[in-house]
Design an enzyme around this catalytic site. Structure first.
Site, PDB file in Angstrom:
ATOM      1  N   GLY A 267       0.829  -1.197   0.000  1.00  0.00           N
ATOM      2  CA  GLY A 267       0.000   0.000   0.000  1.00  0.00           C
ATOM      3  C   GLY A 267       0.857   1.237   0.000  1.00  0.00           C
ATOM      4  O   GLY A 267       2.082   1.154  -0.032  1.00  0.00           O
TER       5      GLY A 267
ATOM      6  N   GLU B  70      -0.605   0.779  -6.222  1.00  0.00           N
ATOM      7  CA  GLU B  70       0.363   0.391  -5.198  1.00  0.00           C
ATOM      8  C   GLU B  70       0.630  -1.108  -5.238  1.00  0.00           C
ATOM      9  O   GLU B  70       1.768  -1.547  -5.090  1.00  0.00           O
ATOM     10  CB  GLU B  70      -0.135   0.790  -3.803  1.00  0.00           C
ATOM     11  CG  GLU B  70      -0.116   2.294  -3.535  1.00  0.00           C
ATOM     12  CD  GLU B  70       1.293   2.818  -3.293  1.00  0.00           C
ATOM     13  OE1 GLU B  70       2.240   2.009  -3.188  1.00  0.00           O
ATOM     14  OE2 GLU B  70       1.445   4.062  -3.227  1.00  0.00           O
TER      15      GLU B  70
ATOM     16  N   GLU C  31       4.337  -2.556  -5.980  1.00  0.00           N
ATOM     17  CA  GLU C  31       5.095  -3.256  -4.952  1.00  0.00           C
ATOM     18  C   GLU C  31       5.174  -4.755  -5.176  1.00  0.00           C
ATOM     19  O   GLU C  31       6.088  -5.399  -4.685  1.00  0.00           O
ATOM     20  CB  GLU C  31       4.488  -2.975  -3.570  1.00  0.00           C
ATOM     21  CG  GLU C  31       4.642  -1.519  -3.165  1.00  0.00           C
ATOM     22  CD  GLU C  31       4.278  -1.277  -1.725  1.00  0.00           C
ATOM     23  OE1 GLU C  31       4.887  -0.396  -1.117  1.00  0.00           O
ATOM     24  OE2 GLU C  31       3.377  -1.962  -1.207  1.00  0.00           O
TER      25      GLU C  31
ATOM     26  N   PRO D 166      -6.735   9.073  14.770  1.00  0.00           N
ATOM     27  CA  PRO D 166      -5.718  10.112  14.551  1.00  0.00           C
ATOM     28  C   PRO D 166      -4.280   9.617  14.709  1.00  0.00           C
ATOM     29  O   PRO D 166      -3.386  10.137  14.074  1.00  0.00           O
ATOM     30  CB  PRO D 166      -6.035  11.159  15.624  1.00  0.00           C
ATOM     31  CG  PRO D 166      -7.415  10.871  16.068  1.00  0.00           C
ATOM     32  CD  PRO D 166      -7.637   9.404  15.859  1.00  0.00           C
TER      33      PRO D 166
ATOM     34  N   GLU E 102      10.740  -6.419  -1.620  1.00  0.00           N
ATOM     35  CA  GLU E 102      10.753  -7.773  -1.092  1.00  0.00           C
ATOM     36  C   GLU E 102       9.358  -8.109  -0.576  1.00  0.00           C
ATOM     37  O   GLU E 102       8.791  -7.377   0.231  1.00  0.00           O
ATOM     38  CB  GLU E 102      11.775  -7.907   0.039  1.00  0.00           C
ATOM     39  CG  GLU E 102      11.916  -9.337   0.524  1.00  0.00           C
ATOM     40  CD  GLU E 102      12.907  -9.470   1.663  1.00  0.00           C
ATOM     41  OE1 GLU E 102      13.640  -8.501   1.939  1.00  0.00           O
ATOM     42  OE2 GLU E 102      12.928 -10.538   2.297  1.00  0.00           O
TER      43      GLU E 102
END
Lengths: 233, 233
Positions: free
Chosen positions: B50, B66, B70, B87, B119
């Site tokens: 992500g 993403e 990745e 938060p 990786e």
DNA sequence: TGACAAAGTGTACGGGATACACTATATTTT
DNA sequence: AAAATATAGTGTATCCCGTACACTTTGTCA
């Protein structure tokens, strides 16, 4: 444009909003709470209660706060619905919104709504005015989810007062599902689920036989949600 | 800190991230794809694939991008899971994340994953390493949703190749549900749903009788999702 | 050709979803 | 006080589906 990057370039700023789909039953129909927008864009148009998330609060808290501020209703359970993240859904720039929904009992809400800040009103979901932004899409999504969810959870109960008659309960299911249910089957099913407790009180509704009032027994609900409640028909 | 306001004070910047819970079946167990973080915080720790959403792309697109960047896996259906908006879930500051999940067939993925940037590795969901951020919570939520969803959708099919045997299909249900199913009941149920089509091909698995291969007939699925598929047991 | 190992198949039982209509009763009216 | 009203409240028969359970079939390999 709100988009900004901080010095190290790793963060990009987005505006995060929350929108709340609040539903109730009023006069035998499902109604949606809308507020009138006081600022551009869509000034004067009807929109879902909601607003921007502040830096220090959780998204859930923001939804509750906005609802409280705009409609003076609080202390309810909001369920997260979906996050809408198309780039152009807000003409001001990039605003991602997290939508929530909840069902409330109209009588309880009515009291709290006396001193409202914003102009707000209930609209029948079958006849909504044009809505700001992509709020129509959010509402449609919420209704679809609700109709689905009523089959395996107890959402139908949130629309009622603490004490209710079986006819009232059946009515809330019928309004959400948009179809009539058989009285005998509905009652047998609900009673055998073991989540209702009959009280000694009755509700007189005019010149007929008064109906027994029931309450909802919370503790047993969790188990049921695991099994899934299937409503008759 | 990423939080900023623009001149008119109406927008507050937040960082929006996406995280993907990608699951597969490998060696008879459910496995989760994790990537090793190359930057602080949690440098060297395992995390969900992500990253941050860019200003110009939709949140859905960001999740796909993403994952592609990745793990070199693309062209799959990601379903939005939940938005986590506490938060303090990221030590760098305010980052709200929209989580997605998907099931993939490992063989198809394997090919694509050869030339990876980051990786990455599959871990059995029952023995996960410590995860960065609140990713463990996200994974748990995804697994819960998956076990629920397999009862009324066709997610179990996403784990398989285009052609599969009924035993393989049953295996994917068993792995997700974490329990054995009865072979006769499972087959009867699946076949009578009308979403499977037998082919003329067979799969030889060693020195036993080969099993017939089936395919999934898309068109009928939509109706079924309305009714809800109930899996035996 | 015989051992192997998974593929493939049927039946009986029980529970719940469904369809369906009349009686009970507090209230209001006459 | 009796009759009318309108909703409350109740039972049964049928059918489908979920469940439990064990043996036969068959291609492969030794």
């Amino acid at each position: 444009m709100p988009a900004t990057s901080n010095p190290n370039g790793h963060f990009t700023g987005h505006a995060i909003a929350v929108d709340v789909v609040l539903l109730t039953i009023l006069g035998g129909t499902l109604k949606l709470l809308l507020v009138k927008r006081e600022q551009a864009p869509y000034r004067g148009a009807w929109a879902l209660p909601g607003g921007l998330v502040s830096p220090e609060e959780s998204v859930d808290d923001a939804a509750l706060r906005e609802l409280q501020e705009e409609t003076n209703i609080g202390n309810i359970y909001l369920e997260q619905l979906y996050t809408f993240g198309e780039p152009n859904r807000d003409p001001r720039g990039r605003v991602i919104t997290v939508a929530y929904y909840a069902l409330v009992n109209w009588q309880q809400f009515q009291l709290k709504a006396r001193q409202r800040v914003t102009e707000a009103s209930w609209f029948p979901v079958k006849r909504l005015p044009p809505l700001a932004f992509d709020h129509r899409r959010i509402v449609d999504y919420a209704l679809e989810r609700l109709r689905n969810k009523i089959n395996y959870t107890t959402v139908g109960f949130q629309l009622l007062s603490r004490q209710f008659t079986l006819t009232e309960l059946q009515g809330s299911y019928e309004v959400i599902l948009g179809q009539r249910l058989d009285k005998r089957n509905f009652r047998r099913k609900m009673l055998q689920l073991g989540i209702l407790k009959g009280t000694r009180d009755f509700k007189a509704n005019g010149r007929q036989r008064p109906a027994r009032l029931y309450t909802f027994t919370e503790p047993k609900v969790i188990k049921l949600q695991e099994k899934g409640i299937i409503v008759p028909y």
